[in-house]
Structure formats: C-alpha cells, structure tokens
Design an enzyme around this catalytic site. Sequence first.
Site, PDB file in Angstrom:
ATOM      1  N   GLN A  31      31.049 111.025  11.684  1.00 56.70           N
ATOM      2  CA  GLN A  31      29.730 110.556  11.607  1.00 56.70           C
ATOM      3  C   GLN A  31      29.109 111.222  12.650  1.00 56.70           C
ATOM      4  OE1 GLN A  31      28.372 109.168   9.060  1.00 56.70           O
ATOM      5  NE2 GLN A  31      30.133 108.165   8.022  1.00 56.70           N
TER       6      GLN A  31
ATOM      7  N   ASP B 231      33.257 105.755   1.239  1.00 54.74           N
ATOM      8  CA  ASP B 231      32.457 106.820   1.740  1.00 54.74           C
ATOM      9  C   ASP B 231      32.581 108.257   1.310  1.00 54.74           C
ATOM     10  OD1 ASP B 231      30.589 108.149   3.313  1.00 54.74           O
ATOM     11  OD2 ASP B 231      31.495 108.054   5.081  1.00 54.74           O
TER      12      ASP B 231
ATOM     13  N   CYS C 201      25.769 109.445   0.626  1.00 52.83           N
ATOM     14  CA  CYS C 201      24.628 110.364   1.063  1.00 52.83           C
ATOM     15  C   CYS C 201      23.914 111.158   0.130  1.00 52.83           C
ATOM     16  CB  CYS C 201      25.485 111.331   2.132  1.00 52.83           C
ATOM     17  SG  CYS C 201      26.606 112.211   1.324  1.00 52.83           S
TER      18      CYS C 201
END
Length: 282
Positions: A108, A199, A226
């Site tokens: 990240q 993720d 995302c």
Amino acid sequence: MPRTFSASREDLHQLQDLARSNSLPGEVQEIEAFADSNDEKIALNIAFHEFTQAPVALHKFFRDALPQLESLLLLDQKKNRFELSGPGFLTHTAGGFDFRASHLSFFQVNRFLIEDLLQSVVAGKSGSLALDLYAGVGFFSLPLAKTFNRVVSVDANLAATRDLRSNAEAAGLSITSHNVHTEEFLEKFDETPDVIVLDPPRSGLGQAASAKLAELRAPVIVYLSCDPSTLARDLAVLLQTERMPAGTKPNAPRYEIESVQLFDLFPQTHHIETLVHLRLLA
C-alpha cells in the site's frame, strides 16, 4: 523557517530534474520510485528499451546521483533482462510489523492512511481460520495471524509470496501461503473460514470466482476494491442482486452489506479505495 525535505524526497526531486533535463542515460521507458516508511531510503525500478551502457555503469550513474538510493532494479525490455543492485527490497512498518517489500511486490502506497486501513480490516476479528486472498507481502495476513489459529494466504506473485514468508518468519508467525491464482485456489479449497479478506487488482475477483467464494459460506467477507465497476460486478453475485449473471445458482449463499468505507489512498487522483464488510445471511 526554511522549508526542509526528507532525504528520500530530495533524491526524488533530483531524479525529476534529471528526467526533465534529458540527462538520464539511454532510452528510459518507465521509472517507478518507492520510499520506505521512514522516508529515508528509496528503491527504483527503471525500464529501458535496451541497455546502451553496461549495467554496472548504469548502476553507478544512479547511485552517484541519488545518495539515498537503497535498491535499484534495471530492465532491458528488448532482452527481457533484469539487473539488480542492492538488497532488492525496502522495509515498511505498519501495525507493529515490519514488512519487506521487493521490487516486484505490491505494498500500500499511502503510509499516512495504511494504519487506519489495516485496523478497519482486522480489528475485532478472531477465530479458527482466516483466508487472505491476493495477500501480497502479508499486510493483512500477519495481523490476522495474531488473532486466528490458522491463516491461509493466497497470491500469484512469487516475489510477494516470498516476501510474505520472510515477513511471517521474522515476526515469529505461522502462515500457510499458496503461490497460485485465487481462481485456481478457490476451485479446490472447501473449508469454511471465519473471515475472508480479499484485496484484488482492478480486474476484481470475477463472477465465477465470486460464486465460488460465496459457496465457502464464511460468516464475514471483507472486500477491499480499487475499482468501483468490478466491485459492483462481484457484489452482484455475493448479494444476489438483479445484476447477477443468469447462470448463478438459485439457492447460492447470499450476503448483505454491513458497512462501506472509502479511503483516499491516491490523493489528487480520481482513484478511491472502497472497503466493504459483508455478512452472510442465514
């Protein structure tokens, strides 16, 4: 007071100046720059069309120009040849853990928000088994291993999987890691985790894999996305909305949204990370 910059930021400004003045050696196609958690060291991935100088000369050029350069990975795209100088990774700190992240691994990027993101995902969760999909270097796996008897992580990126294993060993934690595509893993996995964390990249999980995920009947799914469009597509399967594909099983497990949080991890861009907590309906 005079304006001060961190050492790594000074190096990045110098790199910008070299690029703007056309002073970089050879035909550079792309530069990726990363800073560590302390903003003291940087790592660079630099792709050339081809090396016009010996790699040792290229490494010397960048190290002389950028004093805080910790690790440098060069790519000759024409020959598909990598050349590494340095340890090959940076160390990032979050949640009380040190995470080694190699040049080809994902971590990240916004260190000012990752503590909040991490706690939003793992806080209050415990049990027998946690499943971490697209686990990367173990950003969620390591904290989950503190509160679950077993953690199973999955990632198709070999560099990230090696980093995860190294990070788990350094932290004294036991994590079962699989270097395989999530879709392939879900075809064979048949246990029921207490929680599933995922993720995925912008392509999302996919309709078929979303259906397989639902069949595991985990009481809680935590989905970090995302890309809103692929998130909506996958949620249509998990929530069994009218937008789910026609071939979805009529009696498939169904989830509901418990909470949605937005994280502006990429300020001054249109990208927003969406964190969705899902709960299995009885």
